[in-house]
Write an enzyme that holds these catalytic residues in place. Structure first.
Site, PDB file in Angstrom:
ATOM      1  N   LYS A  75     -17.253   6.754 -11.750  1.00 54.47           N
ATOM      2  CA  LYS A  75     -15.921   6.148 -11.797  1.00 54.47           C
ATOM      3  C   LYS A  75     -16.009   4.820 -12.548  1.00 54.47           C
ATOM      4  CE  LYS A  75     -12.047   4.873  -8.722  1.00 54.47           C
ATOM      5  NZ  LYS A  75     -11.533   4.848  -7.337  1.00 54.47           N
ATOM      6  N   SER A 150      -7.186   7.155  -6.208  1.00 47.56           N
ATOM      7  CA  SER A 150      -7.334   6.605  -7.528  1.00 47.56           C
ATOM      8  C   SER A 150      -8.488   7.212  -8.321  1.00 47.56           C
ATOM      9  CB  SER A 150      -7.570   5.092  -7.417  1.00 47.56           C
ATOM     10  OG  SER A 150      -8.767   4.826  -6.724  1.00 47.56           O
ATOM     11  N   SER A 174      -8.906   7.199  -1.683  1.00 45.35           N
ATOM     12  CA  SER A 174      -9.106   7.523  -3.100  1.00 45.35           C
ATOM     13  C   SER A 174     -10.272   8.440  -3.440  1.00 45.35           C
ATOM     14  CB  SER A 174      -9.251   6.242  -3.913  1.00 45.35           C
ATOM     15  OG  SER A 174      -7.990   5.689  -4.159  1.00 45.35           O
TER      16      SER A 174
HETATM   17  N1  GLN Z   1      -3.570   4.998  -2.582  1.00 43.79           N
HETATM   18  C1  GLN Z   1      -4.041   3.820  -1.925  1.00 43.79           C
HETATM   19  C2  GLN Z   1      -3.627   2.596  -2.703  1.00 43.79           C
HETATM   20  O1  GLN Z   1      -2.939   2.747  -3.648  1.00 43.79           O
HETATM   21  C3  GLN Z   1      -5.534   3.876  -1.764  1.00 43.79           C
HETATM   22  C4  GLN Z   1      -6.252   3.650  -3.025  1.00 43.79           C
HETATM   23  C5  GLN Z   1      -7.749   3.669  -2.865  1.00 43.79           C
HETATM   24  O2  GLN Z   1      -8.275   4.220  -1.913  1.00 43.79           O
HETATM   25  N2  GLN Z   1      -8.420   3.018  -3.779  1.00 43.79           N
HETATM   26  O3  GLN Z   1      -3.962   1.506  -2.390  1.00 43.79           O
END
Ligand code: GLN
Length: 484
Positions: A75, A150, A174
């Protein structure tokens, strides 16, 4: 060859059926063939192939570890020495990391090949990969839908077998939510299990890196490399790293599965409920018992998170000021104007929204009303889990309330986007490990994920529970049409 798991590829490398250079080239070719998925931000074939050659030399000398020569997609939140590291943001669109994150260094130490840097929501803020400065990622199961976020690029890459395995990070879901939406096994480790050093910070008390793989066995192999104490991360826990692979084979007889009643109510799509219930029935066949549990503060997890995570983010992101990292606005009057223009132009809308919410919540006069209250709530959410684990060994339920949604469907409605994490976010607030595994498909042929939540530092048991299901089912081996 591209359909093989990491465990299978490792055996193929050991038996010399294939070399790391051949494997790396094979996946690089697939990445360029399926460029339309937009799964990668950076590929650098020369760098990857040089690592592959070194891995082959290491194998020839008889010094190989399990991951030696295995290409792994990373990532783009992990700093990798000499690689463009953008975190999905214009702000870092020209940032070449001058050092390796601990996770990256550990993969290199094990001889894995860095196959490329995957696309992601900007600064990991999102559930659909649509906040990326580099454009949305398409879900290989249906290119008109999102892969989740994400870690959407990592999810699409492994789902389409452009990489045998990848890493993700999970602040509120995410790793698990994109794994669920793309038919992968995704593990968010316990907070403190994997070093955050060199992993670009979003919300430091919640962020954890972990594997996104084709199977629980592969997740065990990758976690074995990523996990462990790191002096450079003061929140990493100094505890021994168990042999996650050795624990996979325990029989499940007597396993007590807690089913939180709050996870099967309003908002859960009927197709997801059906697949999750079928998966739980399969577990009963494998010798497990189920017991109803309650997580009474579940409905408060999203509001709690959306005070704490933006508060931490507003502080973490203050370092992007145009002076030290990456992007700087081209024209400005003075220093303050340079800060303002750089941040106005360098951050996307979702990131700005979080910075504003977080700054507001932390400001004098509001701190007690929002931040402190959310911290107290966080404690209650953790206690809910502690109580549930008095009567069960693992907790199961859906990972995500729906399967993959259409690109653009939730872009204008942040709250509906935030609800994608309703079942995952409390796990981060409590610091627990959570995993998503493939558990069937909805009526449109889109994957459904089953979430399994474990006790603090209970990754061995989680992976074991996931592996036993994968021995009895083949959902995780299904590939999207056009990529098989
Ligand atoms: N969807 C959540 C957010 O937008 C979690 C994102 C994540 O786990 N990085 O913060």
């Amino acid at each position: 060859m591209f359909k093989k798991t990491v465990a299978e590829l490792s055996r193929a490398l050991a038996s010399k059926a294939v070399s790391s250079v051949e494997l790396t080239q094979l996946f690089l070719d697939r990445i360029s063939k399926y460029r339309d998925l937009n799964a990668f931000i950076t590929v650098d074939p020369e760098k990857s192939l040089a690592q592959a050659r070194a891995a082959d030399a290491r194998r020839a000398k008889g010094e190989a570890a399990a991951l030696t020569g295995i290409p792994v997609a990373q990532k783009d939140i992990f700093c990798a020495d000499g690689w463009l590291t953008t975190c999905g943001s214009k702000m870092l669109s020209s940032f070449i990391a001058p050092y390796d994150a601990t996770a990256i260094a550990r993969f290199s130490g094990a001889g894995a090949v860095l196959l490329g840097k995957t696309n992601m929501d900007e600064f990991a803020m999102g559930s659909s990969n649509e906040t990326s400065h580099f454009g949305p990622v398409r879900n290989p199961w249906d290119p008109t839908t999102v892969p989740g976020g994400s870690s959407g690029g990592s999810a699409a890459a492994v789902a389409a077998r452009l990489a045998p395995a990848a890493t993700g990070t999970d602040t509120g879901g995410s790793i698990r939510q994109p794994a669920a939406l793309t038919n992968l096994t995704g593990l968010k480790p316990s907070y403190g299990r994997v070093s955050r050093y060199g992993m670009i910070a979003f919300a430091s008390s919640l962020d954890q890196g972990g594997p996104m793989t084709q199977s629980a066995e592969d997740a065990a192999l990758l976690l074995g490399v990523m996990a462990g104490f790191d002096q450079r991360d003061s929140t990493s826990v100094d505890a021994p790293v168990p042999d996650f692979v050795a624990a996979l084979d325990h029989p499940l007889k007597g396993l007590r599965i807690g089913l939180p009643k709050e996870y099967f109510g309003d908002g859960l799509s009927a197709d997801v409920a059906k697949a999750v219930e079928a998966a739980i029935a399969e577990y009963r066949k494998l010798g497990a018992q189920t017991v109803e549990v309650s997580l009474p503060n579940s409905s408060l997890a999203i509001p709690c998170y959306y005070v704490l995570a933006p508060a931490e983010a507003s502080s973490n992101l203050s370092r992007y000021d145009g002076v030290r990292y990456g992007f700087r606005a081209a024209e400005y009057k003075d220093l303050i104007d340079m800060y303002c223009k750089t941040r106005a132009q360098g951050f996307g809308a979702e990131v700005k929204r979080r910075i504003m919410i977080g700054t507001y919540a932390l400001s004098a006069g509001y701190y007690d009303a929002y931040y402190l209250k959310a911290q107290r709530l966080r404690r209650l959410i953790a206690q809910d889990f502690e109580q549930a684990f008095e009567v069960c060994d693992v907790i199961m339920g859906p990972t995500s309330p729906t399967t993959a949604f259409k690109l653009g469907a939730k872009s204008d409605d942040p709250v509906s986007m935030y609800l994608s994490d309703i079942y995952t976010i409390s796990v981060n607030l409590a610091g627990l490990p959570g995993l998503s595994i493939p558990a069937g498909f909805d009526g449109k042929g889109l994957p459904v994920g089953l979430q399994i939540i474990g006790r603090y530092f209970g990754e061995e048991r989680l992976l074991n529970v996931a592996h036993q299901y994968q021995q009895a089912t083949d959902w995780h081996r299904r590939l999207p049409k056009g990529f098989d």
